[in-house]
Design a protein around this motif. Structure first.
Motif, PDB file in Angstrom:
ATOM      1  N   TYR A 301       0.810  -1.218   0.000  1.00 31.85           N
ATOM      2  CA  TYR A 301       0.000   0.000   0.000  1.00 31.85           C
ATOM      3  C   TYR A 301       0.845   1.271   0.000  1.00 31.85           C
ATOM      4  N   LEU A 302       2.162   1.121   0.044  1.00 30.08           N
ATOM      5  CA  LEU A 302       3.020   2.286   0.249  1.00 30.08           C
ATOM      6  C   LEU A 302       2.987   3.281  -0.898  1.00 30.08           C
ATOM      7  N   ASP A 303       2.556   2.862  -2.079  1.00 26.99           N
ATOM      8  CA  ASP A 303       2.566   3.759  -3.230  1.00 26.99           C
ATOM      9  C   ASP A 303       1.275   4.567  -3.351  1.00 26.99           C
ATOM     10  N   SER A 304       0.473   4.635  -2.288  1.00 29.54           N
ATOM     11  CA  SER A 304      -0.811   5.344  -2.364  1.00 29.54           C
ATOM     12  C   SER A 304      -0.645   6.854  -2.456  1.00 29.54           C
ATOM     13  N   GLY A 305       0.478   7.383  -1.956  1.00 29.76           N
ATOM     14  CA  GLY A 305       0.676   8.827  -1.953  1.00 29.76           C
ATOM     15  C   GLY A 305      -0.015   9.536  -0.805  1.00 29.76           C
ATOM     16  N   THR A 342      -8.268   6.624  -0.833  1.00 29.84           N
ATOM     17  CA  THR A 342      -7.540   5.383  -1.087  1.00 29.84           C
ATOM     18  C   THR A 342      -6.224   5.611  -1.816  1.00 29.84           C
ATOM     19  N   SER A 343      -6.051   6.791  -2.413  1.00 32.16           N
ATOM     20  CA  SER A 343      -4.805   7.119  -3.102  1.00 32.16           C
ATOM     21  C   SER A 343      -4.729   8.627  -3.256  1.00 32.16           C
ATOM     22  N   SER A 344      -3.603   9.105  -3.823  1.00 28.99           N
ATOM     23  CA  SER A 344      -3.434  10.543  -4.007  1.00 28.99           C
ATOM     24  C   SER A 344      -4.462  11.122  -4.970  1.00 28.99           C
ATOM     25  N   ALA A 345      -5.102  10.267  -5.763  1.00 22.91           N
ATOM     26  CA  ALA A 345      -6.118  10.749  -6.698  1.00 22.91           C
ATOM     27  C   ALA A 345      -7.331  11.323  -5.982  1.00 22.91           C
TER      28      ALA A 345
END
Length: 470
Positions: A301-305, A342-345
């Protein structure tokens, strides 16, 4: 979001530099032991003079009394699997209501192994099994009015080394296996609130909850933490409401629900814990909120931003008597993650703050209060205020305890209103191994901000908690 990140990048080095400067000045002021009351001669008189107490309140655990695994002195240990061990290794002998303990014989071999591992391998264990069962006077349509959970907890703290007697390095690994019954949703969901009224309920059957490395420096007055952590171990950690196995069950009292989604739970993160002088600590913690979803370490999950950052400045006071310490703390948090991110989006910026205080009135009686606010865009509850009391060793019985607290939770949506939560418990040491607590919570106007609902119901939740410590 970019401006917020830039502010964060500027603030962290300044905080680190300030704390290190204070630490360096303190060491120049005196060459005495850091636990000496006169180590810092210029300290204000209202601050507590014990560095050991200050470190403990900052969440720094040097595992006193345990010789490190490497370069430590191993005391002779005559191992006997069946040597009498009538109570758990982790604590002093309790005052039991019943003299006979049916758990003593089956648990004795394991306890002797624990003592051997601690003496010969610097491994401290915390093993327990706990059951919480709750029943409510009201449940939302379609739900039952009871729920329960059984938790098996296995934790080990390994003291690796202590360079020069002031740089403890240790590893902590903790695993929990939960069995929910009936296996549907928590009692809080059933009665219509997003405040967890049973902090044992995690939503995971099994989970690595902590896997972290901590390294102390400068007489352990600066500690670095990295791994899967719970930020509440270092921030908003009120000693009278910090352990759901023996104190309050409602999450509003154990850390509150205000400091956004990267605070509560177990997630990958890092932190610095400072005790620049006796009576003062400064902690800073950063986490990846998305990793809270993981039953494992959450590396995928580390690439979620997404990120969360919180810091707290605390004072350990001794206004009247050093045997009656107090704790006054102020903190802030900032994040780009809401409870639905859930993410940087779909990142959403938000910040908040908290203020709390606690005070021992006698050696057994303490009081606490806390308030918090976080931007409505990122918090389950935008404002909370709580206050309570805690009494240990009730009626002269060691390990018996009583607590009572009241809290108010304000939903981000103004039209949903404010929920009131009242909780009281009594904990009884039944045998040397078994504690049983009776718990009552009253919820008025339950609010579910995450679902956008509220109710005019007032309900009572009756609970029983039983814990066997190995």
């Amino acid at each position: 979001m970019g401006a917020r990140v830039d502010e964060l990048r500027r603030a962290v080095p300044l905080a680190v530099g300030g704390a290190l400067a204070a630490l360096a000045c303190g060491h120049d002021a005196s060459a005495q032991s850091p636990d000496s009351p006169s180590f810092y001669t210029g300290a204000p008189s209202f601050l507590h003079s014990s560095m050991a107490i200050t470190r403990a309140r900052a969440g720094i655990d040097v595992m006193p009394g345990i010789s490190p695994l490497f370069d430590g002195v191993r005391a002779p240990h005559d191992f006997n699997l069946w040597a009498p061990q009538p109570y758990p290794v982790a604590g002093a002998e309790p005052m039991s209501l019943i003299g006979f303990d049916p758990f003593e014989v089956p648990l004795t071999p394991g306890r002797n192994i624990e003592k051997w591992a601690q003496s010969q391998f610097a491994l401290r264990m915390d093993l327990y099994d706990m059951v919480v069962y709750q029943a409510s006077t009201y449940a939302q349509p379609g739900y039952g009015d009871t729920s329960g959970i059984n938790r098996l907890n296995v934790r080990g703290d390994l003291k690796l080394w202590d360079f020069g007697g002031g740089a403890v390095g240790r590893v902590t690994a903790q695993y929990r296996y939960n069995t929910q019954f009936p296996n549907d949703v928590s009692e809080g969901t059933k009665v219509g609130t997003d405040v967890s009224i049973n902090s044992e309920w995690t939503g995971f059957e099994n989970r690595i909850v902590r896997f972290k490395y901590e390294q102390g420096l400068f007489d352990n007055n600066l500690t670095f933490v990295v791994g899967k952590i719970n930020p509440n171990d270092y921030l908003l950690n009120i000693e009278f409401a910090s352990d759901e196995t023996s104190q309050f069950l409602a999450s509003i009292f154990d850390g509150t629900d205000v400091p956004a989604s990267g605070f509560e739970g177990f997630m990958l993160g890092t932190g610095l814990l400072f005790t620049p002088m006796p009576g003062i600590y400064l902690n800073a913690i950063a986490t990846n909120p998305t990793t809270n979803q993981a039953a494992d370490l959450g590396l995928n999950y580390l690439d979620s931003g997404l990120w969360w950052f919180g810091a707290e400045l605390g004072l350990i006071t001794a206004f009247a008597d050093e045997s009656l310490p107090g704790n006054i703390a102020v903190g802030f948090n900032t994040t780009n993650a809401s409870y639905t991110s859930t993410s940087s989006a779909d990142a959403v910026d938000g910040s908040g703050f908290w203020l709390y205080g606690s005070q021992y009135l006698t050696t057994d009686l303490g009081v606490f209060a806390q308030i918090g606010y976080t931007d409505p865009s990122v918090a389950a509850y935008s404002q909370e205020a709580t206050a309570g009391i805690s009494l240990e060793n009730c009626f002269g019985r060691a390990n018996d305890g009583f607590g009572a607290a009241i809290g108010f939770s304000v939903a981000p949506q103004a039209d949903l209103g404010t929920q009131m939560t009242v909780e009281t418990y009594y904990r009884m040491q039944v045998t040397s191994s078994l504690q049983i607590s009776a718990d009552i919570q009253v919820i008025d106007h339950p609010v579910q901000p995450l679902q956008g609902t509220s109710s005019d119901q007032t309900m009572v939740i009756f609970g029983v908690r039983a814990i066997v410590r190995f």
